[in-house]
Each structure stands twice: as C-alpha cells, then as structure tokens.
Scaffold this motif. Structure first.
Motif, PDB file in Angstrom:
ATOM      1  N   VAL B 121       0.762  -1.129  -0.098  1.00 51.95           N
ATOM      2  CA  VAL B 121      -0.064  -0.035  -0.042  1.00 51.95           C
ATOM      3  C   VAL B 121       0.910   1.295  -0.035  1.00 51.95           C
ATOM      4  CG1 VAL B 121      -1.737   1.300   1.167  1.00 51.95           C
ATOM      5  CG2 VAL B 121      -1.775  -1.456   1.115  1.00 51.95           C
ATOM      6  N   ILE B 122       0.415   2.340  -0.769  1.00 48.55           N
ATOM      7  CA  ILE B 122       1.135   3.683  -0.882  1.00 48.55           C
ATOM      8  C   ILE B 122      -0.230   4.502  -0.307  1.00 48.55           C
ATOM      9  CG2 ILE B 122       2.113   5.532  -2.150  1.00 48.55           C
ATOM     10  CD1 ILE B 122       3.459   3.219  -4.064  1.00 48.55           C
ATOM     11  N   GLU B 123       0.232   4.967   0.646  1.00 41.72           N
ATOM     12  CA  GLU B 123      -0.799   5.843   1.374  1.00 41.72           C
ATOM     13  C   GLU B 123      -0.494   7.517   1.005  1.00 41.72           C
ATOM     14  OE1 GLU B 123      -3.748   6.029   3.054  1.00 41.72           O
ATOM     15  OE2 GLU B 123      -3.737   3.958   3.089  1.00 41.72           O
ATOM     16  N   GLY B 124      -1.241   8.183   0.433  1.00 42.49           N
ATOM     17  CA  GLY B 124      -1.102   9.630   0.143  1.00 42.49           C
ATOM     18  C   GLY B 124      -1.984  10.619   0.930  1.00 42.49           C
ATOM     19  N   ASP B 125      -1.199  11.507   1.718  1.00 40.63           N
ATOM     20  CA  ASP B 125      -1.987  12.404   2.379  1.00 40.63           C
ATOM     21  C   ASP B 125      -1.093  13.788   2.483  1.00 40.63           C
ATOM     22  OD1 ASP B 125      -4.642  11.538   3.772  1.00 40.63           O
ATOM     23  OD2 ASP B 125      -3.273   9.860   4.472  1.00 40.63           O
ATOM     24  N   GLN B 126      -1.805  15.079   2.814  1.00 43.15           N
ATOM     25  CA  GLN B 126      -0.829  16.114   2.921  1.00 43.15           C
ATOM     26  C   GLN B 126       0.024  16.000   4.200  1.00 43.15           C
ATOM     27  OE1 GLN B 126      -3.411  19.580   2.773  1.00 43.15           O
ATOM     28  NE2 GLN B 126      -2.902  19.712   0.775  1.00 43.15           N
ATOM     29  N   GLN B 127      -0.622  15.631   5.293  1.00 44.35           N
ATOM     30  CA  GLN B 127       0.096  15.448   6.582  1.00 44.35           C
ATOM     31  C   GLN B 127      -0.197  14.131   7.334  1.00 44.35           C
ATOM     32  OE1 GLN B 127       2.312  17.866   7.539  1.00 44.35           O
ATOM     33  NE2 GLN B 127       1.584  19.355   5.847  1.00 44.35           N
ATOM     34  N   THR B 128       0.642  13.831   8.286  1.00 44.10           N
ATOM     35  CA  THR B 128       0.361  12.762   9.108  1.00 44.10           C
ATOM     36  C   THR B 128       0.629  11.328   8.539  1.00 44.10           C
ATOM     37  OG1 THR B 128      -1.760  11.737   9.198  1.00 44.10           O
ATOM     38  CG2 THR B 128      -1.569  13.821  10.356  1.00 44.10           C
ATOM     39  N   MET B 129       0.954  10.221   9.692  1.00 46.99           N
ATOM     40  CA  MET B 129       0.949   8.993   9.278  1.00 46.99           C
ATOM     41  C   MET B 129      -0.053   8.101   9.613  1.00 46.99           C
ATOM     42  SD  MET B 129       4.472   7.935   8.240  1.00 46.99           S
ATOM     43  CE  MET B 129       4.887   6.558   8.916  1.00 46.99           C
ATOM     44  N   HIS B 130      -1.269   8.676  10.032  1.00 51.87           N
ATOM     45  CA  HIS B 130      -2.272   7.846  10.458  1.00 51.87           C
ATOM     46  C   HIS B 130      -2.510   7.028   9.590  1.00 51.87           C
ATOM     47  CE1 HIS B 130      -4.160  11.852  13.016  1.00 51.87           C
ATOM     48  NE2 HIS B 130      -2.738  11.374  13.374  1.00 51.87           N
ATOM     49  N   ASP B 131      -2.920   7.205   8.084  1.00 49.71           N
ATOM     50  CA  ASP B 131      -3.463   6.087   7.303  1.00 49.71           C
ATOM     51  C   ASP B 131      -2.402   5.147   7.259  1.00 49.71           C
ATOM     52  OD1 ASP B 131      -5.686   7.461   7.236  1.00 49.71           O
ATOM     53  OD2 ASP B 131      -5.537   8.125   5.063  1.00 49.71           O
ATOM     54  N   ALA B 132      -1.325   5.351   7.206  1.00 49.69           N
ATOM     55  CA  ALA B 132      -0.012   4.329   7.159  1.00 49.69           C
ATOM     56  C   ALA B 132      -0.091   3.598   8.416  1.00 49.69           C
ATOM     57  CB  ALA B 132       1.287   5.045   6.764  1.00 49.69           C
ATOM     58  N   ASP B 133      -0.215   4.063   9.467  1.00 47.83           N
ATOM     59  CA  ASP B 133      -0.343   3.432  10.656  1.00 47.83           C
ATOM     60  C   ASP B 133      -1.526   2.273  10.847  1.00 47.83           C
ATOM     61  OD1 ASP B 133       2.027   4.464  11.825  1.00 47.83           O
ATOM     62  OD2 ASP B 133       0.971   6.073  12.872  1.00 47.83           O
ATOM     63  N   ARG B 134      -2.754   2.879  10.139  1.00 51.30           N
ATOM     64  CA  ARG B 134      -3.898   1.917  10.378  1.00 51.30           C
ATOM     65  C   ARG B 134      -3.491   0.619   9.389  1.00 51.30           C
ATOM     66  NH1 ARG B 134      -8.734   5.749   8.986  1.00 51.30           N
ATOM     67  NH2 ARG B 134      -9.751   3.591   8.542  1.00 51.30           N
TER      68      ARG B 134
END
Lengths: 113, 277
Positions: B121-134
């Motif tokens: 999985v590659i997670e793209g967000d402006q900020q934070t690791m929240h999605d990658a952590d999930r």
C-alpha cells in the motif's frame, strides 16, 4: 491548486527548450488550455506569477489560448461543441462522446533571446 | 526547516515514511522545492502582462514546442506502468473526496484477502502517518507519502515510493491518493485501473459535479450503503450521472462497516489483479 505544479512544469519545459537554444531569456510563452483540461485559467495565471520567479522566464509575458471543445458522438458520429462532459449528443441524445478537442494542456511556443 | 530531521528542507517538501521507522524518511524535493519562498511581500505592482493584443514589443526568436505540459508526468507514469507489468503487479489508484472511507475499505479488504494475495500500500496525504499506521496494523508493507501542501500524488512520487516499498511479483499495489476529487484526475500514476470511491452521505450528484474524475475512472465504489435509509440518495440517479460521463463505468455498492457487497469487490480484485494489463 494543481495549477501550481502545472505552472512549474510549464516553466521547466520552457527552461529545457531555452537551454537547447542557448538562450539567455524567455520573453514570451504561448500556452493552450482546453476548456476540459481540468485547469482553471485564473488559478493558472496566479500560479504562473509565482512559478516564473527566479527562472529564465522571469519577466516574460504569457498568452493563455483557450481551446473550446469539440466532440464526436460514439453512437451516431455527429460532431458537436459540448458545453460539459455530460452533455448528451444533440442529434441522438447518446452519451459517451469522444472528445476530439478541448483537453489540451500544451506549451505551444516560446520566444527567446 | 524540516520538522522531522531539521535538515533545512522547506515545510513543503514531499516526505516518504514507513511505519515503525519514524526516524527514516526521504525528501522528494528535486526541481520542485524552490518555489513559494516569498515572504508575502506581494506588491502586485507588476502589471499582469498576459495581454492578448499586445503590440510587437516582444523581442527574440520563436521556438515552437507543441508539447503536452504534463508529458513528464505521463512519461514517468508509463515507466511505472512498464515496471508493474514486468513484475505482474496490479496497481490500483484509489481516488475520492476526503472521508469516503478509502482507508477503511483497504483495511477490511486486506484483512479478508491477504491470505490469497500479496498486498502493498502507498498512502497519500498532505500530513500525518495516520493512514499508514492503520494499514501497518493489518500486517502488510505500507509507505506514507506526505505531500505537504500538494493536493495530489504524481508519477514521480510513486516511482520513488515503489523503489522503497519494493512490491513483490504478482502482488496487488493499492495507491490511496490524496482525498480530492479534482486535482488527482489529471495525474496518471501508471496504475492499471483507477477506482473512484464515493459514499452515500456525499450526495448523488458527485459524478456531474466532478466529471473529470469520473470520466477518468474505471470503477465506481459506492460506500456506506448502510446509511441509505437515513439520507436522500438515489442509487439509480448516481449511476446514470456517472454513465453520462463514462458510459462503460462499473459499479460496486458496499458497506465497509457491515461487510455488505464486499464479496463483489473481492471478486473484482481477483479478476483485475490477474488479468495482465
């Protein structure tokens, strides 16, 4: 604000071609923007002001040339000027036209010296 | 200065990070990092010179270019696509507005299917690791791209992220784009299929409000169907709107929360994950 990345790509392309020409300065850029390109012209204008700063394009004038759309109906082959991506064919009311023109996002030419 | 490592990179630099390796990260600044350093001294006294009828004061010689402005992105996207094809990796680009449930969809999907398929999985967000952590909690390899102020992922970010992530042969690579129904539509990442996720509370006119995104997508997932009894949402209307923009659009209705419809989505992944692009 993807217009900023697009403005920076324009400046990068212009820099590349100017370097090939051994030019010192870009004085003008001609940019074609289709109505269906997904780019807002006002936002692009604003982004260009930032993108040219400190580049070989600084001080250049840019012309944004709008490209109005043209579509061909994939059901009946009728060619028309659509106002939106979801406008039905005026001849047969079919959807899913092939967009012949209007998605352009192109650097047409530059003037260098 | 970069608030993670203090390395002097601007706050707008694009950063790749892996969960559990918080200290290690890569700045993707390249040619793009030099912009926007202006300290708001905008005086705007320079005339807007984009006139359409200026006289012949422009000097120099003309260089005809006739080149697509996004050609660099498109070339890199094709390079990604070639790499994915060679390694039989099925890359899917998930786009949607913020909050449609992309990360929850991935969590449930990976948990249900990871015995059968290798997921990355590659997670793209402006900020934070929240999605990658999930996603990390589901046990599959994930990398987070923080775009800073950027509103979309581009092919270069994917190129760099894939080098780090190193997805295995025959795996499924899920790319969760930045939540935004406008900008990501213009940037090909090299994916096999583009999947637009929308959810019932967002309303049934999304496809014609954001036609470019729907036009460029192959599959439309309609999530949160468990909320249908509580909101005015006409399922047929949304499909008709989407077909007006993209006649060959496929649809899958799901509720990630209850699991309803998820089987159909898993079958879609099986089918499109095996078909060679």
């Amino acid at each position: 604000m993807h217009e900023l990345s697009i403005a920076m790509s324009i400046v990068e392309l212009a820099e590349e071609y100017a370097a090939k020409e051994h030019a010192e300065k870009v004085t003008e850029l001609e940019i074609e923007v289709g109505d269906f390109s997904g780019v807002v012209v006002d936002a692009l204008e604003f982004a260009m002001e930032e993108a040219v700063k400190g580049s070989i394009c600084e001080g250049a004038v840019w012309k944004i040339i709008p490209v109005h759309p043209l579509a061909r109906c994939s059901s009946c082959g009728h060619t028309y000027q659509p106002e939106s991506l979801f406008q039905p064919c005026p001849a047969c009311s079919g959807f899913g036209a092939e967009i012949l023109r209007g998605e352009e996002l192109r650097l047409r030419s530059i003037m260098v010296e | 200065m970069c608030d993670t490592c203090g390395c002097g990179e601007g706050g707008e630099a694009i950063i790749l990070r892996k969960p559990g390796r918080e200290g290690a990260h890569i700045h993707l600044d390249g040619e793009h990092a030099h912009h926007h350093e202006h300290g708001h001294d905008h005086e705007h006294e320079h005339e807007h010179k984009h006139s359409h009828d200026h006289p012949q004061e422009v000097r120099g010689r003309e260089v005809v270019i006739e080149q697509n402005i996004l050609s660099k992105n498109d070339l890199l996207a094709e390079r990604n696509r070639g790499y994915f094809e060679a390694k039989k990796i099925a890359a899917f680009n998930l786009v949607s507005s913020p909050g449609s449930g992309k990360t929850s969809l991935l969590e449930r999907t990976i948990t249900a299917m990871k015995g059968k398929k290798g997921f990355y999985v590659i997670e793209g967000d402006q900020q934070t690791m929240h999605d990658a952590d999930r996603i990390h909690a589901t046990g599959v390899p994930v990398i987070q791209i923080n775009t800073g102020n950027g509103c979309h992922l581009d092919a270069r970010m994917i190129h760099e992220a894939v080098k780090e992530l190193d997805p295995g042969e025959g795996s499924v690579l899920m790319i969760e784009n930045v939540g935004n129904l406008v900008c990501p539509s213009l940037f090909d990442l090299g994916e096999r299929k583009r999947i637009v996720v929308m959810s019932v509370p967002e309303g049934d006119d999304k496809p014609i409000k954001y036609p470019t995104m729907f036009q460029s997508s192959d599959l439309c997932i309609i999530n949160k169907t468990d909320l249908l009894p509580y909101v005015d949402f006409d399922m047929e209307k949304v499909k008709n709107y989407a077909r007006q923009v993209k006649p060959e659009m496929e649809f899958i209705e799901v509720s990630v929360r209850t699991g309803e419809g998820m089987e159909q989505w898993y079958e879609w992944i099986e089918k499109n994950g095996d078909a060679l692009g």
